[in-house]
Scaffold this motif. Sequence first.
Motif, PDB file in Angstrom:
ATOM      1  N   LEU A  18       0.791  -0.949   0.089  1.00  0.00           N
ATOM      2  CA  LEU A  18      -0.167  -0.017   0.014  1.00  0.00           C
ATOM      3  C   LEU A  18       0.900   1.368   0.140  1.00  0.00           C
ATOM      4  O   LEU A  18       0.425   2.032  -0.749  1.00  0.00           O
ATOM      5  CB  LEU A  18      -0.989  -0.038   1.189  1.00  0.00           C
ATOM      6  CG  LEU A  18      -1.862   1.465   1.400  1.00  0.00           C
ATOM      7  CD1 LEU A  18      -2.537   1.499   0.279  1.00  0.00           C
ATOM      8  CD2 LEU A  18      -2.419   1.230   2.757  1.00  0.00           C
ATOM      9  N   VAL A  19       1.846   1.343   0.796  1.00  0.00           N
ATOM     10  CA  VAL A  19       2.851   2.540   0.890  1.00  0.00           C
ATOM     11  C   VAL A  19       3.584   2.677  -0.342  1.00  0.00           C
ATOM     12  O   VAL A  19       3.802   3.595  -0.828  1.00  0.00           O
ATOM     13  CB  VAL A  19       3.517   2.369   2.122  1.00  0.00           C
ATOM     14  CG1 VAL A  19       4.541   3.744   2.070  1.00  0.00           C
ATOM     15  CG2 VAL A  19       2.831   2.398   3.447  1.00  0.00           C
ATOM     16  N   ALA A  20       3.878   1.396  -1.036  1.00  0.00           N
ATOM     17  CA  ALA A  20       4.658   1.582  -2.073  1.00  0.00           C
ATOM     18  C   ALA A  20       3.492   2.239  -3.286  1.00  0.00           C
ATOM     19  O   ALA A  20       4.180   3.072  -4.067  1.00  0.00           O
ATOM     20  CB  ALA A  20       5.174   0.235  -2.671  1.00  0.00           C
ATOM     21  N   VAL A  21       2.400   1.862  -3.199  1.00  0.00           N
ATOM     22  CA  VAL A  21       1.555   2.394  -4.295  1.00  0.00           C
ATOM     23  C   VAL A  21       1.326   3.987  -4.121  1.00  0.00           C
ATOM     24  O   VAL A  21       1.261   4.529  -4.913  1.00  0.00           O
ATOM     25  CB  VAL A  21       0.322   1.631  -4.156  1.00  0.00           C
ATOM     26  CG1 VAL A  21      -0.921   2.418  -4.952  1.00  0.00           C
ATOM     27  CG2 VAL A  21       0.254   0.361  -4.590  1.00  0.00           C
ATOM     28  N   VAL A  22       1.204   4.281  -2.742  1.00  0.00           N
ATOM     29  CA  VAL A  22       1.098   5.676  -2.430  1.00  0.00           C
ATOM     30  C   VAL A  22       2.245   6.562  -2.531  1.00  0.00           C
ATOM     31  O   VAL A  22       2.048   7.505  -3.435  1.00  0.00           O
ATOM     32  CB  VAL A  22       0.331   5.906  -1.113  1.00  0.00           C
ATOM     33  CG1 VAL A  22       0.413   7.300  -0.502  1.00  0.00           C
ATOM     34  CG2 VAL A  22      -0.724   5.174  -0.709  1.00  0.00           C
ATOM     35  N   VAL A  23       3.182   5.993  -2.162  1.00  0.00           N
ATOM     36  CA  VAL A  23       4.492   6.945  -2.758  1.00  0.00           C
ATOM     37  C   VAL A  23       4.848   6.765  -3.833  1.00  0.00           C
ATOM     38  O   VAL A  23       5.227   7.958  -4.576  1.00  0.00           O
ATOM     39  CB  VAL A  23       5.690   6.427  -1.612  1.00  0.00           C
ATOM     40  CG1 VAL A  23       6.909   7.170  -2.038  1.00  0.00           C
ATOM     41  CG2 VAL A  23       5.469   6.524  -0.053  1.00  0.00           C
ATOM     42  N   GLY A  24       4.697   5.473  -4.555  1.00  0.00           N
ATOM     43  CA  GLY A  24       5.487   5.651  -5.883  1.00  0.00           C
ATOM     44  C   GLY A  24       4.499   6.438  -6.883  1.00  0.00           C
ATOM     45  O   GLY A  24       4.954   6.788  -7.781  1.00  0.00           O
ATOM     46  N   SER A  25       3.214   6.184  -6.755  1.00  0.00           N
ATOM     47  CA  SER A  25       2.392   7.135  -7.485  1.00  0.00           C
ATOM     48  C   SER A  25       2.682   8.488  -7.437  1.00  0.00           C
ATOM     49  O   SER A  25       2.507   9.485  -8.468  1.00  0.00           O
ATOM     50  CB  SER A  25       0.810   6.724  -7.285  1.00  0.00           C
ATOM     51  OG  SER A  25       0.403   6.990  -5.838  1.00  0.00           O
ATOM     52  N   GLY A  26       2.813   9.099  -6.146  1.00  0.00           N
ATOM     53  CA  GLY A  26       3.207  10.421  -5.913  1.00  0.00           C
ATOM     54  C   GLY A  26       4.388  10.856  -6.623  1.00  0.00           C
ATOM     55  O   GLY A  26       4.495  11.906  -7.358  1.00  0.00           O
ATOM     56  N   ILE A  27       5.475   9.926  -6.732  1.00  0.00           N
ATOM     57  CA  ILE A  27       6.744  10.142  -7.218  1.00  0.00           C
ATOM     58  C   ILE A  27       6.528  10.247  -8.926  1.00  0.00           C
ATOM     59  O   ILE A  27       6.861  11.350  -9.572  1.00  0.00           O
ATOM     60  CB  ILE A  27       7.867   9.080  -6.941  1.00  0.00           C
ATOM     61  CG1 ILE A  27       8.174   9.320  -5.606  1.00  0.00           C
ATOM     62  CG2 ILE A  27       8.946   9.222  -7.844  1.00  0.00           C
ATOM     63  CD1 ILE A  27       9.013   8.068  -5.036  1.00  0.00           C
ATOM     64  N   ARG A  28       5.751   9.449  -9.558  1.00  0.00           N
ATOM     65  CA  ARG A  28       5.464   9.466 -10.791  1.00  0.00           C
ATOM     66  C   ARG A  28       4.469  10.768 -11.179  1.00  0.00           C
ATOM     67  O   ARG A  28       5.058  11.165 -12.257  1.00  0.00           O
ATOM     68  CB  ARG A  28       4.484   8.025 -11.075  1.00  0.00           C
ATOM     69  CG  ARG A  28       4.009   8.023 -12.786  1.00  0.00           C
ATOM     70  CD  ARG A  28       4.989   7.857 -13.491  1.00  0.00           C
ATOM     71  NE  ARG A  28       5.502   6.522 -13.608  1.00  0.00           N
ATOM     72  CZ  ARG A  28       6.748   6.241 -14.393  1.00  0.00           C
ATOM     73  NH1 ARG A  28       7.274   7.177 -14.955  1.00  0.00           N
ATOM     74  NH2 ARG A  28       6.960   4.834 -14.327  1.00  0.00           N
ATOM     75  N   ALA A  29       3.914  11.099 -10.228  1.00  0.00           N
ATOM     76  CA  ALA A  29       2.938  12.222 -10.496  1.00  0.00           C
ATOM     77  C   ALA A  29       3.919  13.411 -10.683  1.00  0.00           C
ATOM     78  O   ALA A  29       3.641  14.372 -11.399  1.00  0.00           O
ATOM     79  CB  ALA A  29       1.800  12.413  -9.526  1.00  0.00           C
ATOM     80  N   ASP A  30       4.810  13.537  -9.650  1.00  0.00           N
ATOM     81  CA  ASP A  30       5.750  14.493  -9.560  1.00  0.00           C
ATOM     82  C   ASP A  30       6.548  14.881 -11.069  1.00  0.00           C
ATOM     83  O   ASP A  30       6.702  15.927 -11.393  1.00  0.00           O
ATOM     84  CB  ASP A  30       6.932  14.299  -8.488  1.00  0.00           C
ATOM     85  CG  ASP A  30       6.445  15.262  -7.321  1.00  0.00           C
ATOM     86  OD1 ASP A  30       5.454  15.882  -7.110  1.00  0.00           O
ATOM     87  OD2 ASP A  30       6.873  14.549  -6.150  1.00  0.00           O
ATOM     88  N   SER A  31       6.713  13.709 -11.631  1.00  0.00           N
ATOM     89  CA  SER A  31       7.759  13.530 -12.760  1.00  0.00           C
ATOM     90  C   SER A  31       6.889  13.908 -14.126  1.00  0.00           C
ATOM     91  O   SER A  31       7.321  14.274 -14.937  1.00  0.00           O
ATOM     92  CB  SER A  31       8.210  12.533 -13.020  1.00  0.00           C
ATOM     93  OG  SER A  31       7.441  11.215 -13.236  1.00  0.00           O
ATOM     94  N   LEU A  32       5.299  13.752 -14.008  1.00  0.00           N
ATOM     95  CA  LEU A  32       4.634  13.815 -15.169  1.00  0.00           C
ATOM     96  C   LEU A  32       3.855  15.090 -15.271  1.00  0.00           C
ATOM     97  O   LEU A  32       3.628  15.701 -16.474  1.00  0.00           O
ATOM     98  CB  LEU A  32       3.597  12.888 -15.142  1.00  0.00           C
ATOM     99  CG  LEU A  32       4.201  11.556 -15.379  1.00  0.00           C
ATOM    100  CD1 LEU A  32       2.736  10.592 -15.208  1.00  0.00           C
ATOM    101  CD2 LEU A  32       4.692  11.221 -16.669  1.00  0.00           C
ATOM    102  N   SER A  33       3.871  15.918 -14.061  1.00  0.00           N
ATOM    103  CA  SER A  33       3.055  17.342 -14.098  1.00  0.00           C
ATOM    104  C   SER A  33       3.359  18.155 -13.057  1.00  0.00           C
ATOM    105  O   SER A  33       3.624  17.806 -11.992  1.00  0.00           O
ATOM    106  CB  SER A  33       1.358  16.921 -14.120  1.00  0.00           C
ATOM    107  OG  SER A  33       0.626  18.082 -13.906  1.00  0.00           O
ATOM    108  N   GLN A  34       3.310  19.302 -13.155  1.00  0.00           N
ATOM    109  CA  GLN A  34       3.510  20.362 -12.135  1.00  0.00           C
ATOM    110  C   GLN A  34       2.129  21.004 -11.713  1.00  0.00           C
ATOM    111  O   GLN A  34       2.231  21.617 -10.789  1.00  0.00           O
ATOM    112  CB  GLN A  34       4.420  21.453 -12.751  1.00  0.00           C
ATOM    113  CG  GLN A  34       5.820  21.023 -12.960  1.00  0.00           C
ATOM    114  CD  GLN A  34       6.543  20.387 -11.943  1.00  0.00           C
ATOM    115  OE1 GLN A  34       6.625  21.093 -10.915  1.00  0.00           O
ATOM    116  NE2 GLN A  34       7.105  19.241 -12.201  1.00  0.00           N
ATOM    117  N   ASP A  35       1.028  20.468 -12.332  1.00  0.00           N
ATOM    118  CA  ASP A  35      -0.157  20.954 -11.841  1.00  0.00           C
ATOM    119  C   ASP A  35      -0.554  19.959 -10.595  1.00  0.00           C
ATOM    120  O   ASP A  35      -0.597  18.843 -10.534  1.00  0.00           O
ATOM    121  CB  ASP A  35      -1.013  20.559 -12.940  1.00  0.00           C
ATOM    122  CG  ASP A  35      -2.570  21.163 -12.627  1.00  0.00           C
ATOM    123  OD1 ASP A  35      -3.172  20.799 -11.564  1.00  0.00           O
ATOM    124  OD2 ASP A  35      -3.289  22.110 -13.510  1.00  0.00           O
TER     125      ASP A  35
END
Length: 240
Positions: free
Chosen positions: A22-39
């Motif tokens: 669960l934490v890997a999903v939460v943190v990993g998706s946050g890292i991915r989101a950081d790299s894809l958009s500044q919005d």
Amino acid sequence: MRMSPPALPRRAAAEFIGTASLVAVVVGSGIRADSLSQDTGVRLLANATASALGLGLLIALIGPLSGAHFNPVVTLSEWWSRRHDGKGRDVLAYIAAQLAGAVTGALLAEAMFGRAPGSWATEPRSALHLLLGEAVATAGLVLVVRGLRHIGRPGLAPVAVAAYIGAAIWFTSSGSFANPAATLGRSLSDSFTGIAPASVPAFAAAQLLGMLLGMGLAGVLYGTDEASGEPNPAGARRTG
């Protein structure tokens, strides 16, 4: 025929694996989101969607093994309702597994994206309105979990709990961590989902307060069976 639950070591292992995932999903998706958009809105939408989907799947897979708590406040609230069973050792094993799993999951997410594991988060989250939001988020989670059992619909947990968390990420000011173990894990990721270590104690205190509030609300709505410590569904008739 009702099957007996797995032995405690297997249940603790399930809690470790489930919390880490669960934490890997939460943190990993946050890292991915950081790299894809500044919005910020786009990042929040991506993180909330991935978190809700991942949580629902994990509850469905691991629920039959350990109950899929993945969260010390869920474990504590469930223990309180069954405190006469004398299973305090289970509580300690579950919480230890959840804390270790959360740390492991956060470090795994950092490593998957080529980041140096173990860097502390720098995002402070100690403002009073954020703590209020976290208490509300946790109270709602506990109310959902206990409410499903009260109405005899625990099988809806994968959908209901995931839907609630997905919504709470949006409607609470804190982003709905609602989990002391996950909060600790997220302090190890300096990313969109991170929380500065100095803010962790206040967040955990708000979550424990929210747990008590959620349990109180469940008691008001559904009542409590004094003989067993289990809630008594509304409209159920006592006998004897």
